[in-house]
Design a protein around this motif. Structure first.
Motif, PDB file in Angstrom:
ATOM      1  N   ALA A  53       0.803  -1.224   0.000  1.00 29.35           N
ATOM      2  CA  ALA A  53       0.000   0.000   0.000  1.00 29.35           C
ATOM      3  C   ALA A  53       0.842   1.284   0.000  1.00 29.35           C
ATOM      4  CB  ALA A  53      -0.971  -0.010   1.179  1.00 29.35           C
ATOM      5  N   PRO A  54       1.872   1.410   0.837  1.00 28.10           N
ATOM      6  CA  PRO A  54       2.663   2.651   0.803  1.00 28.10           C
ATOM      7  C   PRO A  54       3.336   2.879  -0.550  1.00 28.10           C
ATOM      8  CG  PRO A  54       3.068   1.450   2.839  1.00 28.10           C
ATOM      9  CD  PRO A  54       2.272   0.536   1.961  1.00 28.10           C
ATOM     10  N   TYR A  55       3.808   1.825  -1.193  1.00 30.59           N
ATOM     11  CA  TYR A  55       4.425   1.987  -2.504  1.00 30.59           C
ATOM     12  C   TYR A  55       3.387   2.409  -3.542  1.00 30.59           C
ATOM     13  CZ  TYR A  55       7.386   1.145  -6.564  1.00 30.59           C
ATOM     14  OH  TYR A  55       8.110   1.300  -7.712  1.00 30.59           O
ATOM     15  N   ALA A  56       2.186   1.858  -3.440  1.00 32.25           N
ATOM     16  CA  ALA A  56       1.109   2.258  -4.342  1.00 32.25           C
ATOM     17  C   ALA A  56       0.790   3.743  -4.170  1.00 32.25           C
ATOM     18  CB  ALA A  56      -0.131   1.415  -4.080  1.00 32.25           C
ATOM     19  N   TRP A  57       0.799   4.217  -2.920  1.00 33.42           N
ATOM     20  CA  TRP A  57       0.520   5.639  -2.662  1.00 33.42           C
ATOM     21  C   TRP A  57       1.614   6.513  -3.273  1.00 33.42           C
ATOM     22  CZ3 TRP A  57       2.892   9.800  -0.537  1.00 33.42           C
ATOM     23  CH2 TRP A  57       2.097  10.918  -0.247  1.00 33.42           C
ATOM     24  N   VAL A  58       2.870   6.123  -3.079  1.00 31.70           N
ATOM     25  CA  VAL A  58       3.986   6.880  -3.634  1.00 31.70           C
ATOM     26  C   VAL A  58       3.878   6.949  -5.161  1.00 31.70           C
ATOM     27  CG1 VAL A  58       6.484   6.851  -4.015  1.00 31.70           C
ATOM     28  CG2 VAL A  58       5.568   6.446  -1.728  1.00 31.70           C
ATOM     29  N   THR A  59       3.553   5.811  -5.779  1.00 33.56           N
ATOM     30  CA  THR A  59       3.422   5.780  -7.237  1.00 33.56           C
ATOM     31  C   THR A  59       2.309   6.696  -7.716  1.00 33.56           C
ATOM     32  OG1 THR A  59       4.214   3.497  -7.282  1.00 33.56           O
ATOM     33  CG2 THR A  59       3.025   4.283  -9.225  1.00 33.56           C
TER      34      THR A  59
ATOM     35  N   LEU B   8      13.579  -4.712  -6.928  1.00 30.02           N
ATOM     36  CA  LEU B   8      12.564  -4.582  -5.875  1.00 30.02           C
ATOM     37  C   LEU B   8      11.454  -3.636  -6.315  1.00 30.02           C
ATOM     38  CD1 LEU B   8      11.649  -5.160  -2.982  1.00 30.02           C
ATOM     39  CD2 LEU B   8      13.077  -3.245  -2.228  1.00 30.02           C
ATOM     40  N   ALA B   9      11.805  -2.513  -6.943  1.00 32.68           N
ATOM     41  CA  ALA B   9      10.798  -1.547  -7.405  1.00 32.68           C
ATOM     42  C   ALA B   9       9.904  -2.166  -8.473  1.00 32.68           C
ATOM     43  CB  ALA B   9      11.495  -0.306  -7.948  1.00 32.68           C
ATOM     44  N   ILE B  10      10.492  -2.910  -9.400  1.00 32.89           N
ATOM     45  CA  ILE B  10       9.688  -3.562 -10.443  1.00 32.89           C
ATOM     46  C   ILE B  10       8.754  -4.587  -9.818  1.00 32.89           C
ATOM     47  CG2 ILE B  10       9.765  -5.036 -12.485  1.00 32.89           C
ATOM     48  CD1 ILE B  10      12.441  -3.731 -13.178  1.00 32.89           C
ATOM     49  N   GLY B  11       9.275  -5.370  -8.895  1.00 34.16           N
ATOM     50  CA  GLY B  11       8.436  -6.368  -8.239  1.00 34.16           C
ATOM     51  C   GLY B  11       7.261  -5.745  -7.500  1.00 34.16           C
ATOM     52  N   LEU B  12       7.505  -4.623  -6.815  1.00 30.80           N
ATOM     53  CA  LEU B  12       6.428  -3.947  -6.101  1.00 30.80           C
ATOM     54  C   LEU B  12       5.411  -3.320  -7.050  1.00 30.80           C
ATOM     55  CD1 LEU B  12       8.434  -2.218  -3.226  1.00 30.80           C
ATOM     56  CD2 LEU B  12       6.853  -4.153  -3.024  1.00 30.80           C
ATOM     57  N   SER B  13       5.798  -3.146  -8.313  1.00 29.29           N
ATOM     58  CA  SER B  13       4.881  -2.561  -9.291  1.00 29.29           C
ATOM     59  C   SER B  13       4.022  -3.615  -9.974  1.00 29.29           C
ATOM     60  CB  SER B  13       5.661  -1.778 -10.350  1.00 29.29           C
ATOM     61  OG  SER B  13       6.331  -0.682  -9.783  1.00 29.29           O
ATOM     62  N   VAL B  14       4.599  -4.743 -10.332  1.00 25.99           N
ATOM     63  CA  VAL B  14       3.899  -5.658 -11.250  1.00 25.99           C
ATOM     64  C   VAL B  14       3.710  -7.076 -10.730  1.00 25.99           C
ATOM     65  CG1 VAL B  14       4.792  -4.341 -13.205  1.00 25.99           C
ATOM     66  CG2 VAL B  14       5.994  -6.402 -12.478  1.00 25.99           C
ATOM     67  N   ALA B  15       4.216  -7.393  -9.556  1.00 29.87           N
ATOM     68  CA  ALA B  15       4.184  -8.788  -9.101  1.00 29.87           C
ATOM     69  C   ALA B  15       2.775  -9.367  -9.024  1.00 29.87           C
ATOM     70  CB  ALA B  15       4.870  -8.920  -7.743  1.00 29.87           C
ATOM     71  N   TYR B  16       1.765  -8.527  -8.698  1.00 33.77           N
ATOM     72  CA  TYR B  16       0.389  -9.010  -8.576  1.00 33.77           C
ATOM     73  C   TYR B  16      -0.446  -8.747  -9.819  1.00 33.77           C
ATOM     74  CZ  TYR B  16       1.061  -9.772  -3.534  1.00 33.77           C
ATOM     75  OH  TYR B  16       1.489 -10.228  -2.310  1.00 33.77           O
ATOM     76  N   ALA B  17       0.167  -8.221 -10.861  1.00 30.45           N
ATOM     77  CA  ALA B  17      -0.566  -7.920 -12.094  1.00 30.45           C
ATOM     78  C   ALA B  17      -0.880  -9.210 -12.854  1.00 30.45           C
ATOM     79  CB  ALA B  17       0.253  -6.988 -12.968  1.00 30.45           C
ATOM     80  N   PRO B  18      -1.880  -9.186 -13.740  1.00 32.26           N
ATOM     81  CA  PRO B  18      -2.219 -10.379 -14.519  1.00 32.26           C
ATOM     82  C   PRO B  18      -1.029 -10.855 -15.357  1.00 32.26           C
ATOM     83  CG  PRO B  18      -3.939  -8.722 -14.722  1.00 32.26           C
ATOM     84  CD  PRO B  18      -2.801  -8.061 -14.020  1.00 32.26           C
TER      85      PRO B  18
END
Length: 318
Positions: free
Chosen positions: A77-83, A127-137
């Motif tokens: 969630a915090p990374y999503a907010w920053v993005t 780590l940044a890429i993983g936090l961006s797309v790891a849960y994407a389809p």
């Protein structure tokens, strides 16, 4: 005879099962160098679709699409907010930061230059890429766990010793050998692209050396770009063979830097004169870095079997 056959079979098996195998510094250096080069090729291909000036923001694709996944499919969630609040509002600036970082990763890892610093940057970027797309389809989270782990290995390994400029500076790799390898790579890459571009020599983007299926590419070049790449390779080869001529090596480095700069100045704005893409620019930069650092390196003779040339401890070797 039976005993001899049995020993031939059991020796490799015993080596594989030995819980305390003997250290082999040379084999370990080669193994981590292979890992370094594989990661460098990954980043080299990865920059190919990072396109300025908006990096996909207007069309909702490219880097913008994958960055926005951090908001649409949040991992943290915090990374999503920053993005959402800090990155997306100034996305073109963020796109340039990503392009510069990933280009630096490709160049540093492929050329074996300041590998530990590159590994730290790669660790953060993974780590940044993983936090961006790891849960994407259609994504596989383990891809990013493995990327993080691979860069972590390089942080603590001596991965620039074999075929790397770090090894040239420390005396473990011959500058002439490294220069010849990269010169051959530039000449072959440029030569193959030259042949493939003969049917359409003024095409804005020449044919890829490689394909998107294995996600492997050394760049795209038209006829002019191919000739420039071959010229850089020839200058590098002559420079390392002519008693390490610093003049020829500096000319090769300068030409490579200018080629890369011209691509970044034109891509996304107009058809590039060299018919390249961001991967092409990173490849030009890699050859330029080798030419520059080999030319500036002190005259060393590579030591055999990975032995340290000085009294410096193993952990301090670059």
């Amino acid at each position: 005879m039976h005993e001899s056959l049995r020993s031939r079979v059991s020796a490799p098996l015993g080596w594989a099962l030995d819980p305390t195998p003997a250290d082999n510094a040379r084999a370990q250096s080669i193994a981590v160098a292979v890992l370094r080069i594989l990661l460098g090729l990954m980043w080299l291909y990865n920059v190919s679709w990072k396109r300025a000036p908006d990096f996909g923001e207007d069309a909702g694709n490219g880097l913008y699409k994958f960055t926005k996944y951090a908001v649409d499919y949040p991992v943290l969630a915090p990374y999503a907010w920053v993005t959402d609040n800090l990155i997306l509002p100034v996305f073109p600036v963020f796109g340039w930061v990503v392009l510069i970082a990933e280009t630096a990763l490709a160049v540093m890892l492929l050329t074996g230059t300041h590998v530990r610093l590159a590994a730290l940057i790669g660790l953060g970027q993974s780590l940044a890429i993983g936090l961006s797309v790891a849960y994407a389809p259609h994504e596989w989270p383990w891809s990013y766990f493995l990327m993080i782990g691979a860069h972590l290995v390089l942080v603590f390994a001596v991965a620039g010793r074999v075929l790397g400029t770090d090894g040239v500076r420390s005396g473990h790799t011959s500058g002439r050998t490294l220069g010849q390898v990269w010169a051959g790579l530039a000449i072959v890459t440029g030569g193959v692209s030259l042949v493939r571009s003969l049917d359409d020599p003024v095409a804005a983007r020449g044919p890829l050396l490689g394909d998107s299926d294995p996600s492997l590419s050394l760049g795209a070049y038209n006829l002019v770009g191919s000739l420039v790449l071959v010229t850089i390779g020839v200058l590098l080869l002559l420079g390392v063979r002519a008693a390490m001529s610093r003049t020829l090596l500096l000319v090769a480095a300068a030409l490579g830097l200018l080629a890369a700069a011209s691509l970044h100045a034109q891509l996304g704005f107009t058809d590039p004169i060299l018919g390249g893409n961001p991967t092409s620019a990173a490849f030009f930069l890699s050859v330029a870095v080798v030419a520059l650092l080999v030319g500036r390196a002190p005259s060393h003779t590579a030591t055999p079997s990975g032995a340290a040339p000085t009294s410096r401890p193993e952990s301090d070797q670059p």
